[in-house]
Design an enzyme around this catalytic site. Sequence first.
Site, PDB file in Angstrom:
ATOM      1  N   GLU A  83       0.811  -1.283   0.058  1.00 54.40           N
ATOM      2  CA  GLU A  83       0.084  -0.026  -0.043  1.00 54.40           C
ATOM      3  C   GLU A  83       0.857   1.377   0.005  1.00 54.40           C
ATOM      4  OE1 GLU A  83      -3.044   0.129  -0.491  1.00 54.40           O
ATOM      5  OE2 GLU A  83      -3.877   1.709   0.590  1.00 54.40           O
ATOM      6  N   ASP A  84       1.982   1.249   0.624  1.00 53.90           N
ATOM      7  CA  ASP A  84       2.560   2.307   0.830  1.00 53.90           C
ATOM      8  C   ASP A  84       3.969   2.618   0.379  1.00 53.90           C
ATOM      9  OD1 ASP A  84       0.410   3.429   2.421  1.00 53.90           O
ATOM     10  OD2 ASP A  84       1.248   2.713   4.531  1.00 53.90           O
TER      11      ASP A  84
END
Length: 706
Positions: free
Chosen positions: A76-77
């Site tokens: 996600e990051d």
Amino acid sequence: MLRQYELVDRVLAYDPAADEDLLNRAYVFSLQAHGSQLRASGDPYFSHPIEVAGILTDLKLDAETIATAILHDTIEDTVATPEQIAKLFGPNVARLVDGVTKLSKIEGTTANERAAENLRKFLLAMSDDIRVLLVKLADRLHNMRTLHFITNPDKRRRIARETMDIYAPLAERIGLYGFMDELQTLAFQQLEPEGYDTVVKRLAALRADDGDMVARTSAGLRSLLADAGIDADVRGREKRPYSIWRKLQAHAIAFEHLPDVIAFRVVVPNVAACYRALGTIHQRWQAVPGRFKDFISTPKRNGYRSLHTTVMHSERMRIEVQIRTAEMDREAEFGLAAHWAYKDGGDLTAPARVAYPWLKDLLDAVDHAASPEEVLEHTRLAMFQDQVFAFTPKGELIQLPAGSCPVDFAYAVHTELGDTCVGAKVNGRVVTLRTPLVNGDQVEILRSKAQKPDPAWEGFVASVKARAAVRRFVRQQERGQLLTMGRKLYDEVVGRLKLPLSEDAVDAALGRLKLADRTALYLALARQTVGDTALLEAVVPGSTAGLKPKKRGRAGPKAAISITGLTPGVAYQLGDCCHPIPGERIVGVGRAGSGIEVHSIDCARLAEVAGEGAGDWLDLHWGDATEGSVARVAAVVHNAPGSLAALTAILAHHGANIVNLTLSERDRAFHTFVVDIEVDDLAHLTNIVAALRATQAVVTVERVKA
Ligand code: MN
């Protein structure tokens, strides 16, 4: 932050055969992937996944789960891809990381298409391997522990709300009570800071007053059991602030009268000792009726096992006692996760890929839902409600939400069966339609072709399907109700003339009122676009000269309160007796000349009104566009300086405007105030009442109705 070797050592401590290399590679990969990203706290971002992994080592989870925790935010990051994760850490870890990533995507989104789709994917991933949920809950727990670093108050509230509504119940659902308690405490602190402070301060004051009450009582219990030859570990602990707050909301008592602010846990070697300990305790102190629960012979659905009882320890103190074995104690704290634990000798128990039935219900509901909103509603219902299972006469199993009655059952079998049901036989005995079903009931629905869905059913059905069917029918009936109402108003007004009215006279009146026919007149009367004075004047011109028009209720369109179940435009007024407020169940009664009176369902005045010849009750619901309503509460406070100030300060803190305040009773010790306050809805009022009850100055608080 945990260092690499510390984390690996923790895992090796409970699983000497763990894949050390996997953990080391995951640590280095996550460190490099997150690079120089920072958390709101100013710590390197990388500290977060490591702390999450650390939390999961307390649950003694396997190396794959720990590696998943370390990697959970990389997709996600960071620039890391699922393919990379699969290649470097294998298919299992990749699948787990993917599951956690999907759930993270639904955070903070509203009921939109993307959220529903992601939720579906997540549930699929999770039903395959519940370890995804364990990582997600640990992730949320660490984010809640560091929530105070986030500067935006709206964001803090949103996260806390989501934790209270979604994650704490999920933790409860899998029996992870340790996580549930901490998540609720942290969310409560954020959502109700004053309530939290008050409860914590009162607990501290109680400790100061009672000295080492917990230690003394624990020692007493221990020696009592030792005398009976039972080797027991006894621990006393205060209930969590949130659990106390909930009790204050639910019961009409002040803080110091809460029966069990302190609970004692008795841990014994085996099941037989549990029951012997229970017998010994009941012989020594009187058991409080209705409080004994045997979750050993009948475990909770999430697997929780324990004996619970409450005894009169002294004249003014009741204590709650939970009795269980060490194994049950560990399961109660770690729930499902306890089954992952490594047994002595390092053997991993087979991952409990338990087909948790509620998860399957949830997937079914999500698959068949028409809209994303429906998906989220189903999700909440399926996650938060337990189920009840009943059988058709042919032995087919019908699954319903807990609290379901024969009407729910009938609708679950077939919509037409629901629409036409008039009664039911449960286990061969005729029962009413609102009788709650219990697990294992065999239900035979009695039907009549003449039957129609009854709006009152909506007040007691528990299933989404039954409620939707009844609502649909009620909407169709609205026009019919309006006509009936209008006809009654017409009869009442024309009845005042005390002479028969010819068709011609009615036609003439319709002409004067510029209405097409009687139906239009009835509708106009029900909607109060034609008042009784205007009708009399139209029927017998000049007859109302000198009469003042009667006082009217609020006209629907002008009111900021919207009530569904009422056709728009119908005039209504809220009962002066019960002061119904948004959130509580309400019914309407039609009264000639004053439109519809809205009362709360438990209003004493309803019976009188019905006796005065008003017609059927209308089943009403609060709409969205509500404005504040006035609620009346009676508060008994100590006759001491500052008591009233404390009371009004709490009301002010909660944004509740005081409309009226009277001193209704006074003696040397206590003053009773009756306060009318403006509140948003029932939840708002409930919070205020709990806050008042938690306050030293206040003895009791109760809602006043009628
Ligand atoms: Mn995270």
